[in-house]
Design an enzyme around this catalytic site. Structure first.
Site, PDB file in Angstrom:
ATOM      1  N   HIS A 356       1.055  -1.187   0.011  1.00  0.00           N
ATOM      2  CA  HIS A 356      -0.142   0.529  -0.001  1.00  0.00           C
ATOM      3  C   HIS A 356       0.601   1.515  -0.260  1.00  0.00           C
ATOM      4  CE1 HIS A 356      -3.316  -2.040   0.929  1.00  0.00           C
ATOM      5  NE2 HIS A 356      -3.485  -3.250   1.424  1.00  0.00           N
ATOM      6  N   LYS A 544      -8.728  13.537   5.182  1.00  0.00           N
ATOM      7  CA  LYS A 544      -7.707  12.451   4.247  1.00  0.00           C
ATOM      8  C   LYS A 544      -6.881  12.409   5.889  1.00  0.00           C
ATOM      9  CE  LYS A 544      -6.724  13.686   0.824  1.00  0.00           C
ATOM     10  NZ  LYS A 544      -6.439  12.382  -0.774  1.00  0.00           N
ATOM     11  N   ARG A 545      -5.670  11.433   5.932  1.00  0.00           N
ATOM     12  CA  ARG A 545      -4.725  11.402   7.424  1.00  0.00           C
ATOM     13  C   ARG A 545      -3.863  13.129   6.749  1.00  0.00           C
ATOM     14  NH1 ARG A 545      -3.856   7.779  11.279  1.00  0.00           N
ATOM     15  NH2 ARG A 545      -2.278   8.598  11.643  1.00  0.00           N
ATOM     16  N   LYS A 550       0.832  14.318   1.373  1.00  0.00           N
ATOM     17  CA  LYS A 550      -0.440  14.873   0.912  1.00  0.00           C
ATOM     18  C   LYS A 550      -1.000  16.269   0.533  1.00  0.00           C
ATOM     19  CE  LYS A 550      -2.737  10.685   3.192  1.00  0.00           C
ATOM     20  NZ  LYS A 550      -3.114   9.788   2.403  1.00  0.00           N
ATOM     21  N   THR A 652      -8.949   6.788  -1.772  1.00  0.00           N
ATOM     22  CA  THR A 652     -10.092   5.845  -1.794  1.00  0.00           C
ATOM     23  C   THR A 652     -11.286   7.071  -1.551  1.00  0.00           C
ATOM     24  OG1 THR A 652      -9.893   4.876   0.704  1.00  0.00           O
ATOM     25  CG2 THR A 652      -9.777   2.937  -1.936  1.00  0.00           C
ATOM     26  N   LYS A 656     -14.712   8.171  -3.791  1.00  0.00           N
ATOM     27  CA  LYS A 656     -15.914   8.436  -2.592  1.00  0.00           C
ATOM     28  C   LYS A 656     -16.349   9.588  -3.162  1.00  0.00           C
ATOM     29  CE  LYS A 656     -14.138   5.723   1.175  1.00  0.00           C
ATOM     30  NZ  LYS A 656     -13.128   5.947   2.204  1.00  0.00           N
TER      31      LYS A 656
END
Ligand code: 26Q
Length: 815
Positions: A356, A544-545, A550, A652, A656
């Site tokens: 991952h 998100k985290r 990110k 992911t 969504k």
């Protein structure tokens, strides 16, 4: 389809309340939640038994998903939805003058995961059951899940998540199926009559693993699979003998030490591990699960282990459960008396590994001393695995010593769990096309050269039952009215929506569902953040985290730039925007926590600056989790997927958003690439360096952030605002962020994540978003086409691929 007798459901629920010592008129919401859940559990019970019986009788192959994390969220509504009795139960409660939403809110999230990897496991279970596939989960019953996040004075504060405090009606304890897991001790070798050597552990520390089962209910069918979570306990509970011997504190300590194993989820989703307790957790649930599997196998097939891989497939969710490979060897050899080659043949046909991440620091490595002390026999087996492996490596790459060293499973004082995983698995997969390609060409290049047949891609997916049907009932109804219900179990059906993209009447209805969802979120934000939000503003969302890669920082730097522009020109023609953030940071990740503080500090200034006429709002929603996500996705207009290209394995959340009609602003990273492929580049907003360009800069250098800052209009002003007191009277508050971007800290390169480099492209693309949003129907069309083309991103599709190409399991109907 599962229908219920409403009257019976009602009387059963009232009876459950009575059994609990209360009556409807006096019951608290929590008591009603428990009573309704119990009624539903009783409905499930017979199908659950029937499912086990079917699998057993038909003697079919079953898959087991081993994962340290299952981020299940709430069970109540999801289970009622999958039982297709949600609307009936809502009506029953209505007749009792009870609002089902208030009952739902009584349930804590099962937050047994950090983020994407844990939620993926939960979506997979839902798809397995819905597709009538025999597949189950094995994990840990953490007493405390992911911490709750409070924001105090703009800072993240962690609070323990006591999700089990009031019990959980959706779990069943199965104490009779407990097993024992051993740690430490010594190994002694015994010879039998034929002179064969046998290894026995003595003086080991014993821990009891008690299983708790949760039903995993298929949508609209009779399949009920199992998520089995192990709880750690001390074998003899409170040792009375010791108590009498005045060894009271020793006894208590032993109990505590055993219970520590399943006490708390590790809240970091990357970075170095190396903590003994973490290894204890991993071995604990892996050993318990394998013992469970082998016991069930033997009950059916005796010691005919040859057929083990024909009956069982194991999926290892990242490196966390990879100790399963040597542990299954140990069980097969030491307990079941198989020879090495036979055992190895079984293990390598049964196990598969999903990667991952491409961040090499996130690939787990265990220091040998810790590992060997805790798992001496397992370590011996790994040494032997490595010895045999190195023979193959030398044959494959004769004389290439550097490669031998790099690929050795044991080296530099550590055990490399990813290498062990690849060698011991039948199949290795990445989680998006780009990710798998990067693995093959870069991170795992040597391995791919040696075992090309093992590598494949399995692009992630999400379950539309939770993320559309349950989370967004208004949009779901609109879709069902147009194309019927089949999309619920076949998301590719959404393609039929495409023909309505320019049908004004329908698109108006779509716009209305979006507005209604936004209104609900406006109310939530008012209640939780006391900020007034314009429901007509663009809801621009990054949830998100919190991670440097990110790039929440890129987002907030753009907000600052926009703020300065509007402030210096209050008549500036921009569409009002609400920037929404939700993110937990690992508790020890200082830089990430500092970004949370920055977002809140910017919000504080911007939201209270009257001179900008409310054109920009910045909201940080605390305690981001599955249940909050379910409220945010339906209300979003723009999906922020802006990771440094090459770093986000898949994502992911991006799927969504798409499913709920929010176009993406993003880099060509992870599954974004495939999202744009499906929905069209013209319906999304792509910018930034490509993974290849990032790679080239990393390898060859040639990027100077300082110059970039100087050359990019407005960027220096934005950067200076971090250190001139604009957002904190303490000028040092954000100095570290500034320095990390411009100078580099602790020997790291400056701006390792190319934030300043991508700033201009991001800002230009945000301008395109602003322009596009002004065309109401043009925007709605983009959103609609994203929905219509989201079919690929159902976890049903992903799970079908795993079932067919990796596990070899087949659909079987439970009657
Ligand atoms: C490792 C060692 C010690 C303690 C914790 C951990 C740890 C825990 C969780 C390491 C990683 C994680 C979680 C990783 C994760 O969520 N990865 C995400 O997986 C998603 C599903 O495949 C992808 O979509 C995301 O791109 C990826 O970041």
């Amino acid at each position: 389809m599962f229908r219920i007798n409403k009257e019976k459901f009602r009387t059963d629920t009232v009876r459950n309340l009575k059994l609990h010592g209360t009556i409807l008129e006096k019951a608290t919401k929590r008591e009603i939640f428990e009573a309704v859940s119990k009624t539903a559990m009783d409905l499930v019970a017979s199908d659950w038994r029937e499912t086990k019986k079917t699998y057993d009788n038909e003697d079919i192959k079953q898959a087991y998903y081993l994962s340290a994390e299952f981020l299940m969220g709430r069970a109540f509504s999801n289970n009622l939805v999958n039982l297709t009795i949600y609307d009936e139960v809502r009506e029953i409660l209505e007749e009792m003058k009870i609002d089902i939403n208030c009952i739902e809110d009584q349930e804590e999230d099962a937050g047994l995961g950090n983020g994407g990897l844990g939620r993926l496991a939960a979506c997979f279970l839902d798809s397995l059951a819905t597709l009538e596939l025999p597949g189950h989960g094995y994990g840990i019953r953490y007493k405390y899940g992911m911490f709750k996040q409070n924001i105090e004075n703009g800072f993240q504060v962690e609070v323990p998540d006591k999700w089990l405090e009031n019990g959980d009606p959706w779990q069943i304890e199965r104490r009779s199926e407990a097993v024992v897991v051993k740690f430490g001790g010594r190994i002694i070798v015994e010879k039998d009559d034929e002179g064969r050597e046998h290894f026995k552990r003595v003086d080991a520390e014993l821990v009891t693993a008690v299983p708790f089962d949760m039903p995993v209910i298929g949508y609209g069918n009779r399949t009920v699979n199992t998520l089995r979570l192990w709880q750690a306990e001390s074998p003899d509970g409170f040792n009375l003998q010791m108590f009498n011997d005045q060894h009271y504190t020793t006894a208590v300590k032993d109990i505590t030490k055993a219970e520590d194993i399943s006490r708390v989820l590790y809240p970091n989703d990357s970075g170095p591990s190396g903590k003994e307790l973490r290894l204890r957790q991993q071995y604990f649930f892996v050993s318990a699960s394998l013992q469970d599997l082998v016991r069930k196998f033997k009950a059916k097939h005796g010691d005919n282990f040859k057929i083990f891989p024909e009956k069982i497939a194991i999926q290892l969710n990242d490196t966390h459960p990879v100790v399963a490979i040597p542990e299954l060897m140990r069980i097969l050899m030491d307990w079941e008396k198989l020879e090495w080659d036979e055992a190895w043949g079984i293990v390598t046909k049964t196990c598969n590994y999903t990667n991952h991440t491409i961040l090499s620091e996130a690939l787990e490595k265990w220091p040998i001393d810790i590992f060997q002390g805790l798992l001496p026999r397992v370590y011996q087996i790994i040494e032997e695995i490595n010895r045999r492996f190195m023979i193959d490596v030398r044959m494959a790459f004769p004389g290439d010593w550097e490669k031998h060293n790099k690929m050795s499973i044991i080296g530099h004082g550590v055990i490399r769990m990813a290498w062990l995983a690849i060698y011991g698995s039948a199949r290795i997969n990445g989680v998006a096309a780009l990710h798998t390609e990067i693995l093959k060409k870069q991170e795992l290049k040597n391995w791919y050269e040696m075992y090309p047949h093992k590598f494949l891609n399995k692009t992630n997916g999400v379950t539309q039952r939770r993320w559309l049907l349950k989370a967004n009932p208004d949009l779901s109804k609109l879709i069902t009215d147009l194309i019927g219900m089949n999309w619920i179990t076949d998301l590719s059906k959404l393609k039929e929506l495409e023909k309505f993209a320019e049908d004004k009447e329908i698109i108006d209805k779509f716009i209305e569902t979006k507005l209604n969802a936004k209104k609900k979120l406006v109310k939530y934000i008012k209640e939780h953040n006391n900020v007034d939000i314009d429901e007509n503003s663009i809801f621009d969302v990054q949830i998100k985290r919190l991670h440097e890669y990110k790039r929440q920082l890129l987002n907030i730097l753009h907000v600052i730039d926009l703020y300065f522009k509007v402030k210096s020109n209050p008549n500036l023609d921009v569409v009002p925007r609400t920037f929404i953030f939700g993110a937990k940071s690992a508790s020890g990740y200082r830089r990430a926590k500092n970004v949370i503080k920055l977002i809140n500090a910017v919000g504080e200034v911007v939201n209270n600056d009257k001179s900008i006429n409310g054109k920009i709002k910045v909201v940080f929603l605390s305690n981001y989790r599955v249940t909050l996500a379910e409220k945010i996705f339906p209300a979003s207009n723009l999906s922020e997927q802006i990771s440094t290209a090459g770093k986000e394995a898949s994502g992911t959340g991006n799927m969504k958003f798409m499913l709920n009609g929010a176009p993406t602003i993003g880099t060509l990273d992870g599954a974004n690439v495939e999202i744009v492929e499906e929905a069209g580049e013209e319906n999304n907003f792509i910018f930034g360096l490509t993974a290849e360009e990032v790679h080239n800069y990393n390898v060859n250098g040639g990027y100077n952030p300082w110059d970039t800052m100087k050359k990019t209009e407005g960027l220096e002003k934005v950067m200076n605002s971090l250190i001139d007191g604009t957002f904190s009277s303490d000028h040092n508050m954000f100095a570290e962020i500034y320095n990390s971007l411009v100078y580099g800290i602790d020997g790291n390169r400056p701006d390792e994540y190319y934030i300043l480099k991508d700033f201009e492209g991001y800002r230009e693309t945000q301008k395109k978003v602003d322009l596009a949003y002004r065309d109401k129907y043009g925007w709605a069309k983009k959103a609609w086409l994203n929905i219509a083309n989201s079919g690929k991103f159902s976890s049903d599709r992903t799970i079908k691929e795993y079932a067919d190409e990796i596990w070899g399991i087949k659909k079987i109907e439970v009657k």
